[in-house]
Design an enzyme around this catalytic site. Sequence first.
Site, mmCIF file in Angstrom:
data_model
loop_
_atom_site.group_PDB
_atom_site.id
_atom_site.type_symbol
_atom_site.label_atom_id
_atom_site.label_comp_id
_atom_site.label_asym_id
_atom_site.label_seq_id
_atom_site.Cartn_x
_atom_site.Cartn_y
_atom_site.Cartn_z
ATOM 1 N N TYR A 138 0.572 -1.301 0.020
ATOM 2 C CA TYR A 138 0.341 0.335 -0.040
ATOM 3 C C TYR A 138 1.126 1.493 -0.350
ATOM 4 C CZ TYR A 138 -4.067 -2.622 0.682
ATOM 5 O OH TYR A 138 -5.704 -3.217 0.493
ATOM 6 N N LYS A 190 3.370 -15.617 5.521
ATOM 7 C CA LYS A 190 3.436 -16.613 4.190
ATOM 8 C C LYS A 190 4.795 -16.512 4.074
ATOM 9 C CE LYS A 190 2.423 -18.848 0.801
ATOM 10 N NZ LYS A 190 1.260 -19.788 0.600
ATOM 11 N N ASP A 224 -2.420 -18.665 3.146
ATOM 12 C CA ASP A 224 -3.746 -19.483 2.265
ATOM 13 C C ASP A 224 -4.396 -20.330 3.413
ATOM 14 O OD1 ASP A 224 -1.232 -20.861 3.180
ATOM 15 O OD2 ASP A 224 -1.243 -21.298 0.781
ATOM 16 N N ASP A 248 -6.279 -7.320 4.658
ATOM 17 C CA ASP A 248 -7.677 -6.273 3.356
ATOM 18 C C ASP A 248 -8.698 -8.050 2.556
ATOM 19 O OD1 ASP A 248 -8.901 -4.892 1.422
ATOM 20 O OD2 ASP A 248 -7.704 -5.348 0.048
ATOM 21 N N ASP A 252 -11.952 -9.097 4.020
ATOM 22 C CA ASP A 252 -13.564 -9.496 3.479
ATOM 23 C C ASP A 252 -14.143 -10.836 4.155
ATOM 24 O OD1 ASP A 252 -13.335 -6.953 2.758
ATOM 25 O OD2 ASP A 252 -14.204 -7.325 0.767
HETATM 26 C C1 IPM Z 1 -10.431 -1.619 2.641
HETATM 27 C C2 IPM Z 1 -10.768 -1.513 1.497
HETATM 28 C C3 IPM Z 1 -9.654 -0.480 1.679
HETATM 29 C C4 IPM Z 1 -8.410 -1.020 1.651
HETATM 30 C C5 IPM Z 1 -9.818 -0.091 -0.794
HETATM 31 C C6 IPM Z 1 -11.054 0.618 -0.355
HETATM 32 C C7 IPM Z 1 -8.799 1.734 -0.630
HETATM 33 O O1 IPM Z 1 -11.060 -2.228 0.587
HETATM 34 O O2 IPM Z 1 -10.832 -0.928 3.741
HETATM 35 O O3 IPM Z 1 -10.560 -2.675 2.946
HETATM 36 O O4 IPM Z 1 -7.941 -1.956 0.149
HETATM 37 O O5 IPM Z 1 -8.228 -0.788 2.447
HETATM 38 MN MN MN Z 2 -10.690 -4.249 2.590
#
Ligand code: IPM
Ligand code: MN
Length: 353
Positions: A138, A190, A224, A248, A252
Amino acid sequence: MKKTYNIAVIPGDGTGPEVTRESVKVLKAASGKYGFGLNFHEYDFGGERYLRTGETLPDSAIDELKKFDAILLGAIGHPDVKPGILEKGILLRLRFELDQYINLRPVKLYPGVNTPLKDKGPEHIDYVVVRENTGDVYTGSGGVTMKGTPHEVAIQNMVYTRMQVDRCLKYAFEYTRKRNKKKTLALCGKTNVLTYVFDLWERAFHEMGEKHFPDIKREYYHVDATCMWMVKNPEWFDVIVTTNMFGDIITDLGAITQGGMGIAAGGNINPEGVSMFEPIGGSAPKYTGKNVINPLAAISCGAMMLEHLGEEKAAKAIENAIMDVTANKLKDLAAGKMGYSTTEVGDLVAERV
Ligand code: IPM
Ligand code: MN
């Protein structure tokens, strides 16, 4: 005299303003009940402002935001703005310049909420991911040469300094101790492939654990495999600490196991500075203005913010109210399927607080 907190509010794009409004509604109810004050100051940063003025964040914004006790953010992302501009220009810039080096993402299944994980319930899904929030791929380190030719080279570096790793690990160990559940911190990495970066993380992890946190059990998982166990045996986890990119991705996955973007909240934390609380879900443009989006993630962010500010009782009251609503009221967490509108869900939680 009662304590009063100054909160910067960035409702942002799409459904961001709708969910933020409900979060503020619930926060006001909590402040009334628990005897502290909240002053809200709104900023219009986001896609609309960018399209109007060409500016993502004015230069004065960072210094101004540093004066607040916390920041509440709705969502950033606009269908008419090329991907990357708002994310980098607003969200990532705030995280970096305010040095919010922790991204704290609880994965908790509330009662009454459906999870796609077979045979798993709230007793199995309750852990927290501590995602490092300032380093990794990042940082923008890298570049492109010979663009557009068959020889094009694209490099995006995974960058970590010892200082970044140590401060993140310290937060994660302390958080695990304070959480006081399984007292287990799992490093997700990893080490079998990314041998430079994760050698640093692994060494720092064990050095710090051995020396300063002997009461905390240490575990290690490859990223993984972490994904696999988050699906198969989420009850193994207590706190997971990981890098920015892996964090990140796995959060999700975690979010969908707790019922999805309608419920998943997060905090961008600078333990020594100003922190910013934001739902993990995006701006959901297709639901904008329809009063159907689920505001619970934004409301949870409000609770996380209060906890961070030290208003633990009020934070707990909001969380309990959310759990009562998911257990007894909402049919589903998805936009339009809740059985209630966005504003009604806000009312339901506020009444219970
Ligand atoms: C998150 C989002 C952000 C990230 C994006 C929108 C830049 O996916 O907050 O998880 O990758 O951190
Ligand atoms: Mn994200």
